[in-house]
Design a protein around this motif. Structure first.
Motif, PDB file in Angstrom:
ATOM      1  N   SER A 158       0.928  -1.201   0.113  1.00 34.33           N
ATOM      2  CA  SER A 158       0.000  -0.073  -0.069  1.00 34.33           C
ATOM      3  C   SER A 158       0.983   1.185   0.109  1.00 34.33           C
ATOM      4  O   SER A 158       1.984   1.260   0.476  1.00 34.33           O
ATOM      5  CB  SER A 158      -0.915  -0.009   1.232  1.00 34.33           C
ATOM      6  N   ASN A 159       0.333   2.330  -0.590  1.00 34.89           N
ATOM      7  CA  ASN A 159       1.034   3.592  -0.772  1.00 34.89           C
ATOM      8  C   ASN A 159       0.825   4.383   0.553  1.00 34.89           C
ATOM      9  O   ASN A 159       1.076   5.677   0.676  1.00 34.89           O
ATOM     10  CB  ASN A 159       0.782   4.383  -1.844  1.00 34.89           C
ATOM     11  N   GLY A 160      -0.053   3.804   1.621  1.00 33.97           N
ATOM     12  CA  GLY A 160      -0.366   4.387   2.805  1.00 33.97           C
ATOM     13  C   GLY A 160      -1.423   5.347   2.763  1.00 33.97           C
ATOM     14  O   GLY A 160      -1.780   6.287   3.556  1.00 33.97           O
ATOM     15  N   LEU A 161      -2.053   5.377   1.282  1.00 33.09           N
ATOM     16  CA  LEU A 161      -3.255   6.563   1.371  1.00 33.09           C
ATOM     17  C   LEU A 161      -4.480   5.518   1.688  1.00 33.09           C
ATOM     18  O   LEU A 161      -4.559   4.418   1.694  1.00 33.09           O
ATOM     19  CB  LEU A 161      -3.331   6.781  -0.112  1.00 33.09           C
ATOM     20  N   GLY A 162      -5.673   6.123   2.219  1.00 33.21           N
ATOM     21  CA  GLY A 162      -6.743   5.723   2.560  1.00 33.21           C
ATOM     22  C   GLY A 162      -6.648   5.261   4.109  1.00 33.21           C
ATOM     23  O   GLY A 162      -5.654   5.266   4.415  1.00 33.21           O
ATOM     24  N   ARG A 163      -7.907   4.947   4.536  1.00 26.92           N
ATOM     25  CA  ARG A 163      -7.904   4.469   5.807  1.00 26.92           C
ATOM     26  C   ARG A 163      -7.621   2.840   6.045  1.00 26.92           C
ATOM     27  O   ARG A 163      -7.763   2.082   5.227  1.00 26.92           O
ATOM     28  CB  ARG A 163      -9.461   4.669   6.437  1.00 26.92           C
ATOM     29  N   PRO A 164      -6.515   2.534   6.910  1.00 30.18           N
ATOM     30  CA  PRO A 164      -6.334   1.288   7.027  1.00 30.18           C
ATOM     31  C   PRO A 164      -7.378   0.432   7.330  1.00 30.18           C
ATOM     32  O   PRO A 164      -8.276   0.752   8.174  1.00 30.18           O
ATOM     33  CB  PRO A 164      -5.235   1.244   8.004  1.00 30.18           C
ATOM     34  N   ALA A 165      -7.141  -0.909   6.964  1.00 25.56           N
ATOM     35  CA  ALA A 165      -8.708  -1.763   7.375  1.00 25.56           C
ATOM     36  C   ALA A 165      -8.495  -2.356   8.970  1.00 25.56           C
ATOM     37  O   ALA A 165      -7.613  -2.409   9.270  1.00 25.56           O
ATOM     38  CB  ALA A 165      -8.371  -2.980   6.501  1.00 25.56           C
ATOM     39  N   ARG A 166      -9.761  -2.195   9.265  1.00 26.51           N
ATOM     40  CA  ARG A 166      -9.777  -2.969  10.761  1.00 26.51           C
ATOM     41  C   ARG A 166      -9.694  -4.350  10.760  1.00 26.51           C
ATOM     42  O   ARG A 166      -9.922  -5.084   9.854  1.00 26.51           O
ATOM     43  CB  ARG A 166     -11.364  -2.621  11.071  1.00 26.51           C
ATOM     44  N   ILE A 167      -9.001  -4.548  11.812  1.00 24.45           N
ATOM     45  CA  ILE A 167      -8.733  -6.063  12.148  1.00 24.45           C
ATOM     46  C   ILE A 167      -9.718  -6.700  13.056  1.00 24.45           C
ATOM     47  O   ILE A 167     -10.209  -6.165  13.973  1.00 24.45           O
ATOM     48  CB  ILE A 167      -7.293  -6.338  13.118  1.00 24.45           C
TER      49      ILE A 167
END
Length: 184
Positions: A158-167
């Motif tokens: 990932s390029n770090g853009l966007g909201r990280p996914a919930r675990i």
């Protein structure tokens, strides 16, 4: 994989299954469950042979030693051509059982480990079913069986853009009973 063995004198069936897994596939510490008894007298031209099948689903990494030693070969479960001794029927039965179990639970054989994203879970279910699930429908069906953790994951590459996914983790049986009682 369909490793098989004959029972030894006074050997318990479960012990024979574990012995076969260890000697043929170098797999230990598993608990395969009895799947079905195949007893068609015409399955084997050599004579009437009862086959008591067992099922376990495990990560590919646990098969690597057996594969490396040439004790097994991986094949897709679809399109396997006419195997001898009714093995087509055995595979079809096992696939139906695994797919049914995955249609009811998030990850019954814990292939993803204890923590995962909904996307990882959906991709696993897509692979088991052999076709994609609709994202929103899948999420709604699975969320009652999951606990969201405070952690978030950034997808690999990932390029770090966007909201990280919930675990998430699978909700334990006790948690499910408690939530059902709280809803009543």
């Amino acid at each position: 994989m369909l490793p098989g063995t004959m029972l030894r004198h006074r050997e318990r069936l479960g012990d024979a299954v574990l012995r076969c897994l260890e000697t043929r596939m170098h797999i230990q510490g598993r608990s395969p469950r009895q799947l079905h008894v195949f007893d068609d007298p015409n399955r084997d031209e050599r004579g009437w042979v009862l086959t008591v099948t067992h099922l376990d689903v495990l990560p590919l990494a646990e098969l690597e030693l057996g594969l490396r030693h040439g004790h097994a070969k991986l094949s897709p479960v679809t399109g396997i051509p006419g195997l001898p001794f009714g093995h087509d029927a055995i595979i079809a039965w096992a696939v139906d059982v695994v797919r049914e179990k995955y249609s009811q639970e998030p990850d019954p054989w814990d292939l993803l480990g204890s923590r995962f994203t909904v996307t990882q879970l959906r991709e696993l279910h897509d692979a088991v079913l052999g076709q994609p699930h609709k994202k929103d429908t899948f999420r709604r069906r699975m969320e009652p069986h999951l606990d969201a953790l405070e952690q978030r994951a950034t997808p690999p590459g990932s390029n770090g853009l966007g909201r990280p996914a919930r675990i998430y983790r699978k909700r334990s049986e006790g948690d499910r009973v408690g939530s059902i009682m709280a809803q009543v």
